[in-house]
Scaffold this active site. Structure first.
Site, mmCIF file in Angstrom:
data_model
loop_
_atom_site.group_PDB
_atom_site.id
_atom_site.type_symbol
_atom_site.label_atom_id
_atom_site.label_comp_id
_atom_site.label_asym_id
_atom_site.label_seq_id
_atom_site.Cartn_x
_atom_site.Cartn_y
_atom_site.Cartn_z
ATOM 1 N N GLU A 119 0.827 -1.214 0.000
ATOM 2 C CA GLU A 119 0.000 0.000 0.000
ATOM 3 C C GLU A 119 0.862 1.265 0.000
ATOM 4 O OE1 GLU A 119 -2.744 -0.510 3.301
ATOM 5 O OE2 GLU A 119 -4.125 -1.565 1.997
ATOM 6 N N GLU A 158 -5.577 -8.259 -0.909
ATOM 7 C CA GLU A 158 -6.175 -8.053 0.424
ATOM 8 C C GLU A 158 -7.639 -7.696 0.248
ATOM 9 O OE1 GLU A 158 -4.562 -5.356 3.357
ATOM 10 O OE2 GLU A 158 -2.510 -5.810 2.705
HETATM 11 C C1 BG6 Z 1 -4.252 -2.848 4.941
HETATM 12 C C2 BG6 Z 1 -2.907 -3.296 5.395
HETATM 13 O O1 BG6 Z 1 -4.242 -1.481 5.017
HETATM 14 O O2 BG6 Z 1 -5.384 -3.163 5.688
HETATM 15 C C3 BG6 Z 1 -2.902 -4.385 6.448
HETATM 16 O O3 BG6 Z 1 -2.070 -3.659 4.326
HETATM 17 C C4 BG6 Z 1 -4.049 -4.134 7.407
HETATM 18 O O4 BG6 Z 1 -1.654 -4.396 7.069
HETATM 19 C C5 BG6 Z 1 -5.350 -4.219 6.630
HETATM 20 O O5 BG6 Z 1 -4.055 -4.979 8.497
HETATM 21 C C6 BG6 Z 1 -6.602 -4.106 7.483
HETATM 22 O O6 BG6 Z 1 -6.525 -2.988 8.289
HETATM 23 P P1 BG6 Z 1 -6.723 -3.062 9.863
HETATM 24 O O7 BG6 Z 1 -6.397 -1.726 10.345
HETATM 25 O O8 BG6 Z 1 -8.127 -3.452 10.076
HETATM 26 O O9 BG6 Z 1 -5.767 -4.088 10.342
#
Ligand code: BG6
Length: 475
Positions: free
Chosen positions: A182, A374
């Site tokens: 990201e 993701e």
């Molecule tokens: C993304 C990241 O922004 O979102 C992860 O690459 C992160 O590292 C994921 O964990 C979900 O976000 P959060 O804050 O709910 O863990």
């Protein structure tokens, strides 16, 4: 079983990141990294933003990365569970400070290399393809203290040395690489994104975009290096994705949404098209930014990525009248609330169609294969008296998003695979909580690090297994 639109060889799997899962934060030679000084609780946000610079570990604070879910010692058990679900890809990151504890050494830490060698070999044992991020929100702290992290051009050399070491070492085990997780998050969370801290009165955007230039140069060089090491290597950029919608059809709102999208796509424009976009000049002028470059930078940037990877959790909304009072923050990116869609317990928009919109935008713009690396729902899971987590809400969320991938495939978009986030529960990047869970596998651990760390498959585990086995036809 209905016919699937997912191509043969489509990769199905899940992702974790070293700093949110491994723990063992100073074991076997690992050095301190940025994430290791980000505490849980009230101070967390200011440290992440680069505003609280007391960078050390305090006895009276709790640091979730130090033990996390202890993937470092549980990885064999965890990979076996992922294999049981039928994973064909597993995304993780290498902790830079495990390989180069300070970041500027010439010789790598052998124990660090061994850990990842064993981990990737374990994946291969089950025919799971590792997808490896070289930098996922963790920079060796020494590089922050001594050099000012990515603001300093020297980081390019350190990162390239680190990347070359890893890509050579794991040649034959790893073919899919991402340079920075990201990359656009540096705009929203500069310390956790890129180890940046600010001095009083400094033009923050100058620091951020100069650092971004160094990251973009480093990313392009690593792409070149990886192809030289093995032409089969596939290198991707990684965007925190999710389009901005105009709040209304008022032209000013449409323009605001376009500008907000550009803020994020700027990075991918460089990594996927090989040059600064045409709008950059004006953007820099208006923000009073002057990027210091070196002769040859334009040539370096021409080393474009092989595929465009992205995370997708939520769409966003922008208007010409956005201000601090009417904004919400999902995944660190500020947005207006969208009255047409629901939100998660943490206020993140739930918008499956937004995934198709994002994918079509990315493909129209870059014409490179996409990889969704993701996606998922952070939720408060409760284990019932039978010891089962009935996470139908997660199944519904994932099902709806996977359906939109199928639609995007029908739209003609080549997509390499689908990777859900936090396939095993891990520490939340934004809040440091364990109670914000994404996994198919429950980990017995609370927000303060109490618990046995026992792993238990949730209902979604069995659902995802069937999705993979049917190559997406049984959702
Ligand atoms: C993304 C990241 O922004 O979102 C992860 O690459 C992160 O590292 C994921 O964990 C979900 O976000 P959060 O804050 O709910 O863990």
């Amino acid at each position: 079983m209905t016919k699937t639109v997912f191509p043969k060889g489509f990769l199905w799997g899940g992702a974790i990141a070293a700093n949110q899962a491994e723990g063992a934060y100073l074991e076997e030679g690992k050095g301190l990294s940025t994430v290791d000084v980000i505490p849980y609780g009230e101070k967390r946000l200011n440290v992440k933003l680069g505003l609280d610079t007391r960078f050390q570990v305090y006895d009276d604070e709790y640091y979730p990365s130090h033990q996390a879910i202890d993937f470092y010692h549980h990885y064999k058990e965890d990979i076996a569970l992922l294999a049981e679900m039928g994973f064909t890809v597993f995304r993780t990151s290498i902790a830079w400070s495990r390989i180069f504890p300070k970041g500027d050494e010439k010789t790598p830490n052998k124990q660090g290399l061994k850990f990842y060698h064993d981990l990737f070999t374990e994946c291969k044992k089950y025919n799971i393809e590792p997808l490896v991020t070289l930098c996922h929100f963790d920079v060796p702290m020494h590089l922050v203290r001594e050099y000012g992290s990515w603001y300093n051009r020297k980081m390019v050399e350190f990162f390239c040395h680190y990347a070359r070491t890893c890509i050579k070492e794991f040649n034959g085990l790893v073919k899919y690489w991402l340079t920075f997780n990201e990359i656009n998050i540096v705009l929203h969370s500069p310390f956790s994104g890129a180890g940046l801290v600010f001095k009083e009165g400094e033009n923050k955007e100058q620091v951020i975009y100069q650092a971004a230039h160094h990251e973009l140069i480093a990313s392009a060089l690593v792409t070149k290096i990886a192809h030289e090491i093995n032409p089969e290597n596939q290198i991707g950029c990684m965007l925190a994705g999710g389009n901005f919608y105009p709040y209304s059809c008022k032209p000013e709102d449409v323009w605001a949404a376009l500008e907000k999208d550009r803020e994020n796509l700027f990075f991918i424009d460089v990594q996927a098209r090989g040059a600064y976009p045409s709008y950059a000049k004006r953007m820099f002028r208006e923000k009073n930014i002057e990027i210091i470059t070196e002769p040859g930078d334009d040539e370096i940037l021409k080393n474009t990525v092989d595929f465009v990877s992205f995370s997708y959790y939520a769409s966003r909304c922008a208007s010409a009248e956005m201000n601090k009072n009417n904004l919400s923050k999902a995944n660190l990116v500020e947005s207006l609330p969208n009255p047409y869609i629901s939100t998660s317990e943490w206020g993140w928009n739930i918008d499956p169609l937004g995934l198709r919109i994002t994918m079509n935008t990315l493909y129209d713009r870059y014409q490179k294969p996409l990889f969704l690396v993701e996606n998922g729902l952070g939720a408060r899971d409760l284990m019932n008296v039978q010891g089962v987590v009935d996470d139908d809400y997660r199944i519904n969320y994932l099902r709806a998003h996977i359906k939109e991938i199928a639609e995007s495939i029908e739209d003609g978009i080549p997509i390499i695979g689908y990777i859900s986030w936090g396939c095993i529960d891990l520490v939340s990047a934004s809040t440091g909580e364990m109670s914000k869970r994404y996994g198919f596998i429950y980990v017995d651990l609370d927000d303060k690090g109490n618990g046995s760390r026992k792993r238990t498959p949730k209902k979604s585990f069995h659902w995802y297994k069937q999705v993979i086995a049917s190559n997406g036809s049984s959702l």
